[in-house]
Scaffold this active site. Structure first.
Site, PDB file in Angstrom:
ATOM      1  N   THR A 215      59.538  50.930  12.107  1.00  0.00           N
ATOM      2  CA  THR A 215      60.273  51.418  13.273  1.00  0.00           C
ATOM      3  C   THR A 215      61.328  50.411  13.709  1.00  0.00           C
ATOM      4  OG1 THR A 215      58.430  52.739  14.027  1.00  0.00           O
ATOM      5  CG2 THR A 215      59.909  51.946  15.732  1.00  0.00           C
ATOM      6  N   ARG A 243      52.289  65.450  14.011  1.00  0.00           N
ATOM      7  CA  ARG A 243      51.849  64.217  14.683  1.00  0.00           C
ATOM      8  C   ARG A 243      53.058  63.484  15.289  1.00  0.00           C
ATOM      9  NH1 ARG A 243      53.175  58.504  14.097  1.00  0.00           N
ATOM     10  NH2 ARG A 243      51.417  57.334  14.902  1.00  0.00           N
ATOM     11  N   VAL A 244      52.894  63.011  16.493  1.00  0.00           N
ATOM     12  CA  VAL A 244      53.917  62.209  17.161  1.00  0.00           C
ATOM     13  C   VAL A 244      53.261  60.896  17.584  1.00  0.00           C
ATOM     14  CG1 VAL A 244      55.390  62.061  19.207  1.00  0.00           C
ATOM     15  CG2 VAL A 244      55.231  64.218  17.955  1.00  0.00           C
ATOM     16  N   ASP A 246      53.877  56.716  19.251  1.00  0.00           N
ATOM     17  CA  ASP A 246      54.226  56.143  20.554  1.00  0.00           C
ATOM     18  C   ASP A 246      55.726  56.038  20.797  1.00  0.00           C
ATOM     19  OD1 ASP A 246      54.221  54.214  18.404  1.00  0.00           O
ATOM     20  OD2 ASP A 246      54.591  52.668  19.909  1.00  0.00           O
TER      21      ASP A 246
HETATM   22  N1  ASP Z   1      54.847  53.208  16.111  1.00  0.00           N
HETATM   23  C1  ASP Z   1      55.271  54.101  15.063  1.00  0.00           C
HETATM   24  C2  ASP Z   1      54.399  55.320  15.074  1.00  0.00           C
HETATM   25  O1  ASP Z   1      53.202  55.195  15.271  1.00  0.00           O
HETATM   26  C3  ASP Z   1      55.186  53.491  13.718  1.00  0.00           C
HETATM   27  C4  ASP Z   1      55.960  52.216  13.561  1.00  0.00           C
HETATM   28  O2  ASP Z   1      56.060  51.443  14.506  1.00  0.00           O
HETATM   29  O3  ASP Z   1      56.465  52.011  12.453  1.00  0.00           O
HETATM   30  O4  ASP Z   1      54.900  56.394  14.834  1.00  0.00           O
END
Ligand code: ASP
Length: 348
Positions: A215, A243-244, A246
């Site tokens: 991310t 799915r979503v 954070d």
């Molecule tokens: N936090 C992100 C999620 O769970 C994944 C990530 O940080 O790469 O969708």
């Protein structure tokens, strides 16, 4: 016991100063490109150089906006757009595949000046999801739009829409197949190297070898003293059921309030949602009156105790920055008011 507590608090405070006075200048922009098992021994010089160059480009793009008097929101957007357009990160162009071999991206933005916020979840045709989140913040009465409705809204409000083929990537598809073979679902980059050997894979597919959360995020402080924070992601490889994580959840993956700081998180989203991590940093600052560094570190320590891996970036109005993570590394960097640049990848 009491003495130990006091001593550790003093040490924490000292390291806070060490961190914030690293350059003695106000930090105006801090970014991350994901946290995870990022180890020097697994990194080729070319790959390290590619990540460093892209992080530097993102920092300079955001800094340019701030330096010419632009807002913190515009700076966050400029920095994130650079990372979204790169296949190196799990956001925009580099978004990971879902179980159905599609991309579903999430993003959010928050303005610390007025606590206005916008977010999108599960969009598949928005070239730069952070731009759609900004449109939701600026041009709607809502905070979070999802799926086709979010795409329709984004398109109607001048956000670039692309064919889903724009996001197609053989490297990411291989990653999905490998994960599916193991019948598991992973957060961005999880698995072992297996038989991936081509030079393209060598360059791009470090997520096969490591466990990483790719991310991207940015927090900026503009000349008016206003903070903004934003986060953009492709979520997790092999995710299903829409799915979503954070990243589009205000308070979990992103938060900004001039009274405390701006925060963008990366890591195992379910844990960041359950601990409301981004807001937790601000709450500790406001209610316990601890520094940005102490609050950010405590939030990540809580994640460690809770079993959630990842990291965050935080920046306050005085330009104090914190970038804690409980993984081996985190792509991260900041730039000060004088244009001095720091980029880090590994842990200690
Ligand atoms: N936090 C992100 C999620 O769970 C994944 C990530 O940080 O790469 O969708």
């Amino acid at each position: 016991m009491r003495l130990v507590f006091i001593l550790s608090f003093v040490l924490m405070a000292l390291s806070t100063n060490a961190q914030t006075s690293a350059s003695d200048k106000k930090v105006v922009l801090v970014i991350h490109g994901g946290a995870g098992t990022i180890l020097k021994k697994n990194m080729s010089p070319e790959k390290e150089e590619a990540y460093t160059a892209k992080l530097e480009e993102a920092l300079k793009a955001g800094y340019g906006v701030l330096d010419s008097g632009g807002t913190s929101v515009d700076a966050v957007q400029a920095a994130i757009n650079i990372m979204e357009d790169s296949p190196l990160f799990n956001a925009g162009k580099g978004a990971v595949y879902t179980n159905a071999e599609t991309q579903e991206m999430d993003a959010s933005i928050m303005n610390g000046k007025d606590k206005n916020a916008g977010a999108v979840g599960g969009v598949s045709t928005v070239k730069n999801p952070i731009n759609a989140a900004i449109a939701v913040m600026d041009k709607s009465e809502h905070v979070l739009l999802t799926g086709e409705g979010a795409e329709e809204f984004a398109g109607k409000n001048g956000v670039e829409i692309v064919d889903t083929s724009y996001f197609r990537s053989d490297v990411r598809l291989k990653q999905l197949k490998r994960v599916q073979d193991k019948e598991k679902m992973v957060l961005d980059h999880d698995g072992d190297r297996g038989d991936v050997n081509s030079s393209e894979d060598e360059f791009n597919i470090d997520y096969i070898e490591d466990k990483k959360f790719g991310t991207v995020g940015a927090v900026a402080l503009d000349k008016e003293g206003n903070l903004a924070a934003g986060t953009s992601t492709g979520g997790m490889t092999n995710k299903r059921y829409n799915r979503v994580g954070d990243s589009p959840i205000i308070g979990a993956g992103t938060y900004a309030d001039n009274s405390c700081c701006g925060v963008s998180c990366t890591g195992h989203g379910e844990y960041f949602i359950r601990n409301v991590v981004a807001y937790d940093v601000c709450a500790m600052m406001n209610y316990q009156e601890v520094s940005t560094f102490v609050a950010a570190q405590r939030a990540i320590d809580k994640q460690t105790d809770f079993g959630g891996s990842g990291g965050l970036i935080a920046l306050d109005r005085e330009g104090n920055v914190a970038m804690p993570f409980n993984t081996a590394g985190m792509y991260r960097g900041y730039i000060t008011e004088d244009g001095e640049l720091f980029i880090g990848i590994y842990g200690e």
